[in-house]
Design an enzyme around this catalytic site. Structure first.
Site, PDB file in Angstrom:
ATOM      1  N   LYS A  13     -51.690  65.578   5.418  1.00  0.00           N
ATOM      2  CA  LYS A  13     -52.347  65.112   4.383  1.00  0.00           C
ATOM      3  C   LYS A  13     -52.648  63.638   5.021  1.00  0.00           C
ATOM      4  O   LYS A  13     -54.143  62.474   4.919  1.00  0.00           O
ATOM      5  CB  LYS A  13     -51.767  64.437   3.673  1.00  0.00           C
ATOM      6  CG  LYS A  13     -51.322  65.342   2.421  1.00  0.00           C
ATOM      7  CD  LYS A  13     -49.999  64.729   1.076  1.00  0.00           C
ATOM      8  CE  LYS A  13     -49.201  64.254   1.867  1.00  0.00           C
ATOM      9  NZ  LYS A  13     -47.676  64.968   2.243  1.00  0.00           N
ATOM     10  N   ARG A  88     -46.420  62.200  -6.746  1.00  0.00           N
ATOM     11  CA  ARG A  88     -45.631  63.172  -6.000  1.00  0.00           C
ATOM     12  C   ARG A  88     -44.973  63.985  -7.523  1.00  0.00           C
ATOM     13  O   ARG A  88     -44.000  64.685  -7.279  1.00  0.00           O
ATOM     14  CB  ARG A  88     -44.395  62.386  -4.780  1.00  0.00           C
ATOM     15  CG  ARG A  88     -44.726  63.199  -3.561  1.00  0.00           C
ATOM     16  CD  ARG A  88     -43.652  62.053  -2.953  1.00  0.00           C
ATOM     17  NE  ARG A  88     -43.236  62.944  -1.534  1.00  0.00           N
ATOM     18  CZ  ARG A  88     -44.274  62.100  -0.503  1.00  0.00           C
ATOM     19  NH1 ARG A  88     -44.691  60.996  -0.221  1.00  0.00           N
ATOM     20  NH2 ARG A  88     -43.911  62.931   0.488  1.00  0.00           N
ATOM     21  N   ARG A 123     -44.714  66.378  15.301  1.00  0.00           N
ATOM     22  CA  ARG A 123     -45.021  65.558  15.291  1.00  0.00           C
ATOM     23  C   ARG A 123     -44.619  63.953  15.388  1.00  0.00           C
ATOM     24  O   ARG A 123     -43.607  64.165  15.956  1.00  0.00           O
ATOM     25  CB  ARG A 123     -45.077  65.419  13.151  1.00  0.00           C
ATOM     26  CG  ARG A 123     -45.811  64.118  12.621  1.00  0.00           C
ATOM     27  CD  ARG A 123     -46.643  64.825  11.083  1.00  0.00           C
ATOM     28  NE  ARG A 123     -45.139  63.816  10.414  1.00  0.00           N
ATOM     29  CZ  ARG A 123     -45.518  63.627   8.826  1.00  0.00           C
ATOM     30  NH1 ARG A 123     -46.141  64.517   8.589  1.00  0.00           N
ATOM     31  NH2 ARG A 123     -43.785  63.822   8.489  1.00  0.00           N
ATOM     32  N   ARG A 156     -40.254  60.576  13.676  1.00  0.00           N
ATOM     33  CA  ARG A 156     -39.691  60.149  12.255  1.00  0.00           C
ATOM     34  C   ARG A 156     -38.301  60.761  11.986  1.00  0.00           C
ATOM     35  O   ARG A 156     -38.301  62.164  12.367  1.00  0.00           O
ATOM     36  CB  ARG A 156     -40.777  60.318  11.272  1.00  0.00           C
ATOM     37  CG  ARG A 156     -41.895  59.549  11.077  1.00  0.00           C
ATOM     38  CD  ARG A 156     -43.125  59.374   9.612  1.00  0.00           C
ATOM     39  NE  ARG A 156     -42.356  61.063   8.836  1.00  0.00           N
ATOM     40  CZ  ARG A 156     -43.049  61.138   7.319  1.00  0.00           C
ATOM     41  NH1 ARG A 156     -44.521  60.669   7.438  1.00  0.00           N
ATOM     42  NH2 ARG A 156     -42.550  61.710   6.913  1.00  0.00           N
ATOM     43  N   ARG A 167     -37.202  68.640   2.165  1.00  0.00           N
ATOM     44  CA  ARG A 167     -38.020  67.815   1.826  1.00  0.00           C
ATOM     45  C   ARG A 167     -39.239  68.968   1.617  1.00  0.00           C
ATOM     46  O   ARG A 167     -39.743  68.528  -0.118  1.00  0.00           O
ATOM     47  CB  ARG A 167     -38.554  67.084   2.918  1.00  0.00           C
ATOM     48  CG  ARG A 167     -37.809  65.816   3.469  1.00  0.00           C
ATOM     49  CD  ARG A 167     -38.221  64.988   4.505  1.00  0.00           C
ATOM     50  NE  ARG A 167     -40.852  64.716   3.741  1.00  0.00           N
ATOM     51  CZ  ARG A 167     -40.272  64.423   5.453  1.00  0.00           C
ATOM     52  NH1 ARG A 167     -39.970  64.918   6.676  1.00  0.00           N
ATOM     53  NH2 ARG A 167     -42.052  64.457   5.709  1.00  0.00           N
TER      54      ARG A 167
HETATM   55  P1  AMP Z   1     -44.379  60.780   3.187  1.00  0.00           P
HETATM   56  O1  AMP Z   1     -44.750  59.816   4.452  1.00  0.00           O
HETATM   57  O2  AMP Z   1     -45.323  60.906   2.623  1.00  0.00           O
HETATM   58  O3  AMP Z   1     -43.626  62.045   3.716  1.00  0.00           O
HETATM   59  O4  AMP Z   1     -43.257  60.083   2.864  1.00  0.00           O
HETATM   60  C1  AMP Z   1     -42.457  59.782   3.441  1.00  0.00           C
HETATM   61  C2  AMP Z   1     -40.319  60.051   1.938  1.00  0.00           C
HETATM   62  O5  AMP Z   1     -40.956  59.317   1.378  1.00  0.00           O
HETATM   63  C3  AMP Z   1     -40.688  61.173   1.003  1.00  0.00           C
HETATM   64  O6  AMP Z   1     -39.802  61.813   1.960  1.00  0.00           O
HETATM   65  C4  AMP Z   1     -40.265  59.775   0.008  1.00  0.00           C
HETATM   66  O7  AMP Z   1     -38.839  60.221   0.263  1.00  0.00           O
HETATM   67  C5  AMP Z   1     -41.032  58.838  -0.118  1.00  0.00           C
HETATM   68  N1  AMP Z   1     -42.114  59.091  -0.568  1.00  0.00           N
HETATM   69  C6  AMP Z   1     -42.892  58.628  -0.452  1.00  0.00           C
HETATM   70  N2  AMP Z   1     -43.703  58.260  -0.992  1.00  0.00           N
HETATM   71  C7  AMP Z   1     -43.279  58.959  -2.315  1.00  0.00           C
HETATM   72  C8  AMP Z   1     -43.516  58.876  -3.847  1.00  0.00           C
HETATM   73  N3  AMP Z   1     -44.754  59.239  -4.209  1.00  0.00           N
HETATM   74  N4  AMP Z   1     -42.234  59.304  -4.762  1.00  0.00           N
HETATM   75  C9  AMP Z   1     -41.373  59.261  -4.359  1.00  0.00           C
HETATM   76  N5  AMP Z   1     -41.215  59.096  -3.494  1.00  0.00           N
HETATM   77  C10 AMP Z   1     -41.541  59.108  -2.038  1.00  0.00           C
END
Ligand code: AMP
Length: 211
Positions: A13, A88, A123, A156, A167
């Site tokens: 993404k 999400r 990553r 990360r 996740r």
């Molecule tokens: P990402 O970088 O999009 O993979 O997001 C990393 C982490 O941030 C996720 O595993 C969630 O813990 C949190 N997070 C990001 N976006 C959201 C969202 N829209 N709703 C809830 N938690 C989020």
């Protein structure tokens, strides 16, 4: 164009959002990147969110909804934006409707879980400008630093195997419902993530009808 990019963690993404952001000249809004910044700055929001992120759980809806509400009001979003990692949950998607945000297209990037697990362990991310790389599939030019701002790339903390497993579970139990949600609204376009990032990008442009 207001675009949502859906997909499991590690589906690509962020990479495709970045690619489209340059192509369409509109900003990417990544809730994950915003939250990681808050964690780095040790703000109240960051401290709260860190408790969820480190276990691979979703941060509470109210927190991310507030982030999005404030971010999309900024000037640079006037001509459109790309949402990477939001919504999400169906609840978050409904809140977006309440904000009167008109979504033009939802792009779903589909990748098998086995491929995702392999990808996430390799990553690397720039902690400064949030560009993403992969040690073998999409390395930076010198292998260690960001091509854009020369910051040292890092893995990360939530890309650790157990957290990745959580996740993925969260994705399948909560976020995947959004595929049907947006399909029913006639907004969904699907691409199947390829091994090579550029091949996925070509398919993205083709399904979006962007030249
Ligand atoms: P990402 O970088 O999009 O993979 O997001 C990393 C982490 O941030 C996720 O595993 C969630 O813990 C949190 N997070 C990001 N976006 C959201 C969202 N829209 N709703 C809830 N938690 C989020």
């Amino acid at each position: 164009m207001n675009l949502i990019i859906l997909g499991a963690p590690g589906a690509g993404k962020g990479t495709q959002a970045e690619f489209l952001s340059q192509k369409l000249n509109i900003p990417t809004i990544s809730t994950g990147a915003i939250i990681r910044d808050e964690i780095k700055k040790e703000t109240d929001l960051g401290i709260l969110a860190n408790g969820y992120i480190k276990d691979g759980k979703l941060v509470p809806d109210e927190v991310v909804i507030e982030i999005i509400k404030n971010r999309i009001l900024k000037d640079d979003c006037k001509n459109g934006f790309i949402l990477d990692g939001f919504p999400r949950t169906v609840y978050q998607a409904e809140e977006l409707v309440k904000m009167n945000v008109k979504i033009d297209t939802v792009l779903s990037i589909e990748v098998k879980d086995e491929v995702i697990i392999e990808r996430l362990t390799g990553r690397r991310e720039c902690p400064n400008c949030h560009s993403t790389y992969h040690i073998t599939d999409n390395p930076s030019k010198n292998g260690t630093n960001c091509d854009k701002c020369n910051t040292l790339l890092i893995a990360r903390s939530d890309d650790e195997p157990n957290t990745v497993k959580n996740r993925l579970e969260v994705y399948h139990s909560q976020t995947e419902k959004l595929i049907d949600y947006y399909k029913n609204k006639g907004l969904l376009k699907t691409v199947y993530g390829k091994e090579n990032v550029n091949d996925t990008s070509k398919e993205v442009l083709s399904v979006l009808g962007v030249l």
